[in-house]
Design an enzyme around this catalytic site. Sequence first.
Site, mmCIF file in Angstrom:
data_model
loop_
_atom_site.group_PDB
_atom_site.id
_atom_site.type_symbol
_atom_site.label_atom_id
_atom_site.label_comp_id
_atom_site.label_asym_id
_atom_site.label_seq_id
_atom_site.Cartn_x
_atom_site.Cartn_y
_atom_site.Cartn_z
ATOM 1 N N CYS A 79 1.041 -1.326 0.056
ATOM 2 C CA CYS A 79 -0.081 0.021 0.179
ATOM 3 C C CYS A 79 0.882 1.219 0.136
ATOM 4 O O CYS A 79 2.097 1.303 0.632
ATOM 5 C CB CYS A 79 -0.898 0.008 1.241
ATOM 6 S SG CYS A 79 -1.816 1.488 1.582
ATOM 7 N N GLN A 285 -8.589 19.188 9.815
ATOM 8 C CA GLN A 285 -7.474 18.242 10.038
ATOM 9 C C GLN A 285 -7.868 17.070 10.649
ATOM 10 O O GLN A 285 -8.783 16.701 11.263
ATOM 11 C CB GLN A 285 -6.524 18.755 11.348
ATOM 12 C CG GLN A 285 -5.744 20.254 11.159
ATOM 13 C CD GLN A 285 -4.523 19.880 10.164
ATOM 14 O OE1 GLN A 285 -4.347 18.759 9.503
ATOM 15 N NE2 GLN A 285 -3.754 20.956 9.875
ATOM 16 N N ASP A 379 -1.902 28.897 6.283
ATOM 17 C CA ASP A 379 -1.807 27.442 6.407
ATOM 18 C C ASP A 379 -2.256 26.914 4.969
ATOM 19 O O ASP A 379 -3.287 26.567 4.587
ATOM 20 C CB ASP A 379 -2.983 27.096 7.399
ATOM 21 C CG ASP A 379 -2.929 25.710 7.724
ATOM 22 O OD1 ASP A 379 -2.060 24.607 7.001
ATOM 23 O OD2 ASP A 379 -3.695 25.010 8.116
ATOM 24 N N CYS A 406 2.270 22.015 6.008
ATOM 25 C CA CYS A 406 2.230 20.281 5.861
ATOM 26 C C CYS A 406 3.106 19.964 4.792
ATOM 27 O O CYS A 406 3.268 18.717 4.426
ATOM 28 C CB CYS A 406 0.726 19.867 5.208
ATOM 29 S SG CYS A 406 0.244 20.571 3.833
#
Length: 540
Positions: A79, A285, A379, A406
Amino acid sequence: MELMKNKVYRCRISDYTADGTGFAKIEGRAVFVPRTAVGDCCDVRIVKVTKNVAFGRVEKLVTPSSARITPACPASDKCGGCCYQHITYEEELRAKEKKVRDALTRIGKQDGEKLLGITGAETTEHYRNKAQYPVGRDREGNIVTGFYRPRSHDIVPVERCLIQSEKADRLAGIVREWMTEFAVPPYDYETKRGTIRHIYVRTGEKSGECQLTLISATRKLPELDRLIERLRAAEPSLTGILINHNQRGDNVILGDRTDVLWGEPMLEDRLCGNTFLLSPHAFYQVNHAQAERLYACAVDYAGLTGGETVLDLYCGAGTITLALAAHAKHAVGVEIVPEAIENAKNNARRNGAENVEFYCADAGQAAGRFSGIDVLVVDPPRKGLDETARDAILKMQPPRVVYVSCDPATLARDVAELCGAGYTLEKAQAYDLFPRTFHVETVVLLSRETNPLTVEVRMEVETGEVKEHPTYKRIQEYVQEKYGFKVHTAYIAEVKRMVGLDMHKAPNAVEQRKHEYHPCPPEKVEAIKDALRHFGLISE
């Protein structure tokens, strides 16, 4: 010596790449070896050789690393979801902290000590509140759900995922059985035929609610009543069953239209003391416990005292905006997704936040409309700030910028750009919101003491003469008028450093950095020097 394809070499894994792949040096050449751990001594077969690097696979593990463990997931070697199932969580955190530090130092050219550390998660299993399962067929033609094999559209069948919620796995199984029983075909990306593309399950950590959305390429589905009945019986916490219509030919998961099959169109949850109603499109999130720690850090870095105006770009459903509003005089959120902005406005009303405004707009364009911002919070998505957004930030010149990222690489790129234009990286903190994957979140605080686009007028006490010290804007205007081209504020800062201007001679200049910014083109160096001579900051 050149590496030979298909030949086996013995090596020791010395590091991890940004995506969690093991790294070794063989015959002086960089070699990437998946599913290895730092400290592994192994025999590696070379499977591909390029001009600069090579790729290999483990043929034999000679001496395993002390950080190596047996993966708990049987699909971990197939995976593409998790890359760190084979190492201890302590080793994973070490790798992620190093990843952020390396990005800030190598790409951002910053002091690595500004990264204060990484905050790990209390649990590494079943932490995700959002699952999106692709649907397809195996080689025998059976309908399967799972996750894509790395760099492919091949679905690895997974009925129990260790990082997804158990509710999501259970509901996906019911949809899979319904599709099999009533011959509902999965969508085929090659033939562009079929029906169900994805199964999307979102859960509320605090509310306990659960929402399921079917992403379908067709509007009509058979026996929906039976599906709804079975889903509700299997999961009493289910509050909404939706269908999203997506007839796009690309890999975007959600289409523009969503209809309610049963129940409520929104999922409710609580985060940082606020209640949120979330549509399937709204960003939220995926790790609730770690998100609260991440946002608490962002609020702390903002340094709010109750009198500030805060601008939150890429605000999503308003989660960070509302957390900031509790400590600010006024908070403004901006997001380009209309559904998310509607969510955000409703969430503000629901939580009684009267000092908040939300606007649907592109981050860069919206940022240019605001002035008098004390703290800017961004963000952005994985690609980081685009050029328009960066330019708007430099035009606004807020004293403090809190950047939630991120992706360490795009964060470091943007930090380099902003620091090259007058900002200072004060501190950074990493947070692991995605255990067992290579993803990591980081919060950084950038600040500047002066505004280079503000005219500063000084009174020379000795002579009584008033001297105007040119701003970056004045220098840009001079160069544009005389030479016909634009110069970035970062280039002006670089040339000021180059000619040795200090804060006394150029009060709004950028202080000396420990790194070199991207070199300014020679013709622009001379044009900026001419402007500095024109304004009397340097002599002939």
